[in-house]
Design an enzyme around this catalytic site. Structure first.
Site, PDB file in Angstrom:
ATOM      1  CB  CYS A  56      -2.091  -1.412 -15.683  1.00  0.00           C
ATOM      2  SG  CYS A  56      -3.116  -2.719 -15.014  1.00  0.00           S
ATOM      3  CG  HIS A  83      -1.833   1.096   1.385  1.00  0.00           C
ATOM      4  ND1 HIS A  83      -1.521   2.195   2.153  1.00  0.00           N
ATOM      5  CD2 HIS A  83      -3.053   1.349   0.843  1.00  0.00           C
ATOM      6  CE1 HIS A  83      -2.519   3.051   2.098  1.00  0.00           C
ATOM      7  NE2 HIS A  83      -3.460   2.560   1.314  1.00  0.00           N
TER       8      HIS A  83
HETATM    9  C1  PEP Z   1      -1.889  -5.376 -10.359  1.00  0.00           C
HETATM   10  O1  PEP Z   1      -2.309  -6.288  -9.650  1.00  0.00           O
HETATM   11  O2  PEP Z   1      -0.897  -5.494 -11.102  1.00  0.00           O
HETATM   12  C2  PEP Z   1      -2.547  -4.067 -10.372  1.00  0.00           C
HETATM   13  C3  PEP Z   1      -2.168  -3.128 -11.217  1.00  0.00           C
HETATM   14  O3  PEP Z   1      -3.538  -3.851  -9.497  1.00  0.00           O
HETATM   15  P1  PEP Z   1      -3.372  -3.571  -7.934  1.00  0.00           P
HETATM   16  O4  PEP Z   1      -1.942  -3.221  -7.696  1.00  0.00           O
HETATM   17  O5  PEP Z   1      -4.295  -2.470  -7.631  1.00  0.00           O
HETATM   18  O6  PEP Z   1      -3.762  -4.870  -7.326  1.00  0.00           O
END
Ligand code: PEP
Ligand code: MG
Length: 860
Positions: free
Chosen positions: A813, A437
């Site tokens: 992403c 986080h």
């Molecule tokens: C991921 O899991 O790569 C992602 C981009 O989503 P988050 O980090 O919000 O889980």
């Protein structure tokens, strides 16, 4: 570095036959056989610069010297005429790889000292001799440097004194034969290069294990003597800013870089109200140097630093190096060379290392500053920050209101820390890894952050942080974080501020012209979206909607929604959230002005939304009008053993569909509103944590229903694209099926890495450094894409998705999207774009351009 060319093999043969080459304009010298310095000297000679006679020893010769096979040093000295005095300098393939220090005045002995005393004066001759003895004693005989300090007033007594010490320490008189002196100098330099420490140091700078060293032997231009003699250094740009400006110093009666080391008594170069200058004293030499600087810039296509000597009024240029430069200066220099037509724009783009842009984007610790490192963790978000320690979000906000920079220190962060994170200048957490986080939020905010600082103990109640060595830091004590190295330093360390000037923008616009992969930003808030725009991202690739609920007022409503017992209670909270979400999306659409915005439906690891602190429990109890015991009971009930694999993403969308319906409505209503006011919007809606096709079908049916209802109610027509976040291994394996209902697939490599390895994103930081140190993993896979394993799933997912949906848009992403290596991977796999934190966008634009220039894609 110059490209290797076919003549190299032939050159190698020649140097095999002859251990050294007299550098002339046509001598067979190449960077790959004799090193960069030898090649540069040859170029200076070709350009007509007054370089003293120089001989180059090849890598092969130096390698043999290290193994004990010395060349005939007498024949080397013969190249320099009778009674030569020479220097030896290293010439490695890349100057950044270092090398042993130069040794000057080789050939000085008693006879030479006597002869020079006649021509130069006793003082100058003694100084030369003393300097040589000192260098020889320290670097060749490896004696203690403290015993050989050259006195300010060199005289015969001092000379006798060092000769005696030398003899005492080595049981030998100081060597008098110039050929023997040269042989020992060459041997010691060759051995120093092949030593383990030097090898490890240069390997850390990217040198191959077998990198060679060349040596150049050059006639000494003396810089000492009755007529104007001295030495200096001149460059034509400011090393800090890159602006064109003559900088450097000259010092009469000196050698080498003395003028820079001992500024007192040194002359300015250009006319200066503060004192005498070289331009005043030797206007012709000054003009000649300026001319040479111009020639070098144009013909060597680089800003150079000239090391020169004035020998009885005559200019000699001993060496030319690439002028040293900060990151920001490097950008300005490259842009200015291209603007002046000296180099093509593509080359300017290639001359800047993408990672060097970080220095321009964030404050940095002044490289000159002293560092008192007290702990080290994972460098999770770049830049440096200093401030007073605070142990809670509330204290961070209080600090902000007093205008006092602070560093938020937490075991780990949770949504209720968000306000404090905004208020802080930097974040340090004991736990966590690259995708925890704190790390993700800090990167989004552009805040320096160090996570997983294991070994420190944080006592929130007593407000003390104790390091592994037992040093304690209390609330209010100042510390500095280096988010680029993961270092935690005691005190407030001096900083350099970021600079994004017009040359930075110019360089990136040239990069955009050649890159062939799209770049979007991950942005959840208006400020991140604005940042994304200002860095010219081509849209938002991931808007994590759960982050929109971290603000205090919304967090409570969100918690009420999660705690709702009945559909009516839930609907009531969703009715409160709808207008907030709609306003969020309208704002994002307006900021992005028609560029694509990919909104990910709610993906809460539920634990991030449950109150953990007593005060937050009490707030919730108040707003729900429940006893605190009841809230605690509900929190226990909702808590999961394995929240990252629990009620997250689409699972919540399936079990509590009203939430996604509210979000879809907010998106569509915002689409209608923003399109009415500005550019037409085609929103992208992404479903997180999918692992089965049926999940997509169910969610799609509901969202289509909401779209139809909004079209009906508003009378407006709009389109939208539905896509899937592929972040579970199963989503990759079943991508052919899952893609059927999707217009795009975006790979979430954070979760995909977590699930492929079975490593917790939040806990792996604890042992990751052991794993990397022991070579189990080459790198933290949350930081560097694991091309072999996770990459295999990405490829499989991409291929399978394209098999059923050839036009499907593919992207990545996860945090990896900001790394050059993963961009190379995505390009090779034919992805359409990558989406990274806004602050990474400039770095990624440049990295993508480098890839396109170095390995152009072949036409399909
Ligand atoms: C991921 O899991 O790569 C992602 C981009 O989503 P988050 O980090 O919000 O889980
Ligand atoms: Mg994810």
């Amino acid at each position: 570095m110059l490209p290797r060319h076919s003549g190299v093999a032939a050159l190698q043969k020649i140097v095999t036959l002859k251990p050294f080459v007299h550098i002339t304009s046509s001598a067979p010298i190449a960077v790959e056989t004799h090193g960069g310095r030898a090649k540069c000297l040859q170029r200076l000679i070709r350009l007509g610069l007054p370089v003293p006679t120089t001989v180059a020893l090849s890598f092969e010769t130096v390698h043999r010297i290290a193994a004990g096979a010395l060349p005939d040093t007498r024949s080397i000295l013969n190249e320099f005429g009778a009674a030569p005095l020479v220097s030896v300098r290293p010439s490695s393939e890349d100057p950044d790889w270092g090398g042993p220090g130069a040794i000057l005045n080789i050939g000085m002995n008693d006879d030479r000292h006597a002869a020079l005393s006649e021509t130069l004066g006793a003082r100058a001759a003694t100084k030369l001799y003393l300097r040589f003895i000192q260098a020889y004693a320290v670097h060749v005989a490896r004696l203690d440097p403290d015993m050989f300090d050259v006195p300010e007033a060199p005289d015969a007594t001092a000379l006798r004194h060092v000769m005696d010490i030398y003899a005492e320490e080595t049981d030998e008189a100081f060597p008098q034969d110039p050929a023997a002196q040269l042989a020992e100098v060459l041997r010691s330099m060759a051995r120093a290069w092949e030593g383990t420490t030097a090898r490890l140091l240069r390997q850390a700078k990217g040198a191959p294990a077998d990198a060679g060293l060349g040596l150049v032997v050059q006639r000494m231009a003396l810089g000492l003597g009755p007529a104007e003699s001295g030495a200096g250094v001149m460059q034509f740009v400011d090393s800090a800013t890159g602006r064109r400006q003559i900088t450097g110093r000259y010092r009469s009666q000196s050698q080498s870089r003395d003028a820079l080391k001992k500024r007192k008594g040194a002359l300015y170069l250009t006319r200066d109200p503060r004192g005498e200058s070289l331009e005043d004293r030797c206007p012709e030499v000054f003009a000649e140097l300026v001319r040479h600087g111009e020639t070098c810039r144009e013909k060597l296509r680089e800003e150079m630093q000239l090391e020169f000597t004035i020998e009885a009024g005559e200019l000699r240029v001993l060496d030319a190096l690439r002028a040293p430069r900060s990151g920001r200066a490097a950008v300005r220099i490259a842009v200015s060379l291209a603007e002046d037509g000296v180099i093509p724009r593509e080359e300017a783009v290639l001359r800047i290392e993408p990672r060097a842009l970080t220095e321009l984007l964030h404050p940095q610790i002044d490289p000159e500053a002293k560092r008192d490192m007290v702990a080290r963790g994972i460098p999770a978000s770049p830049g440096a920050a200093r401030g007073k320690i605070v142990f809670s979000a509330t204290a961070a906000q209080a600090s902000e209101s007093r205008d006092e920079p602070c560093i938020l220190v937490r075991r780990e962060t949770a949504p209720e820390d968000i306000r404090g994170m905004h208020a802080a200048h930097g974040i340090l957490t004991e736990r966590g890894g690259m995708t925890s986080h704190a790390a993700v939020i800090a990167r989004g905010l552009g805040l320096p952050c160090v996570v997983g600082v294991s070994g420190v103990a944080i006592d929130d109640r007593k407000k003390v942080l104790t390091t592994a060595e037992g040093r304690s830091f209390r609330e209010g004590d100042e510390i500095t974080l280096d988010g680029g190295t993961g270092e935690v330093l005691a005190g407030a360390v001096p900083m350099l501020e970021p600079s994004l000037d017009e040359t930075f923008q110019e360089l990136l616009s040239w990069a955009d012209a050649v890159r062939d992969i799209g770049i979007r930003a991950n942005a959840d808030s208006p400020s991140e979206a604005r940042l994304a725009r200002s860095f010219r991202a081509q849209g938002i690739g991931l808007c994590r909607t759960e982050h929109m609920f971290f603000e205090d007022d919304r967090l409570t409503v969100m918690r009420e929604m999660i705690f709702a017992d009945t559909p009516e209670d839930r609907q009531a909270t969703l009715d409160q959230l709808l207008p907030m979400q709609r306003a969020d999306f309208v704002e994002l659409f307006e900021i992005m002005q028609g560029l694509p915005v990919c909104i990910r439906l709610f993906d809460p690891p539920l634990h991030e939304f449950l109150p953990s602190e007593r005060s937050a429990m009490r707030d919730l109890a108040e707003s729900l009008d429940l006893p605190i015991a009841e809230v605690t009971r509900r929190v226990d009930q909702l808590s999961e053993f394995n929240p990252m694999l629990g009620m997250r993403g689409v699972r919540l969308g399936i079990t509590v569909p009203e939430i996604y319906e509210m979000q879809a409505r907010a998106i569509f209503e915002a689409t209608v509103e923003a399109s009415r006011r500005g550019d037409p919007v085609v929103p992208e809606i992404m479903i997180p944590l999918v692992s089965a096709n049926r999940e997509v079908e169910l969610v799609k049916t509901r969202i289509d229903g909401v779209a139809a209802a909004v079209r009906n109610q508003t009378g407006a027509e709009f389109d939208y694209r539905l896509g899937v976040m592929a972040e579970t291994p199963r989503a990759c394996l079943r991508a052919d099926e899952i893609a059927q209902h999707a217009t795009f697939l975006s790979f979430g490599t954070n979760d995909l890495t977590q699930m492929t390895y079975g490593l917790s994103r939040d806990d792996a930081g604890r042992f990751m450094s052991d794993y990397v140190n022991q070579g189990v993993f080459a790198e933290d896979p949350f930081h560097m894409l694991d091309v072999d394993g996770v990459g295999e799933l990405l490829k499989m997912g991409a291929e399978r998705a394209r098999a059923t949906m050839p036009d499907i848009v593919l992207s990545i992403c996860g945090e990896h999207a900001g790394n050059t290596e993963s961009i190379a991977f995505c390009r090779a796999a034919g992805f359409d774009y990558v989406s990274c934190s806004p602050f990474r966008v400039p770095v990624v634009r440049l990295a993508a351009a480098h890839l396109a220039l170095r390995a152009p894609r072949t036409a399909d």
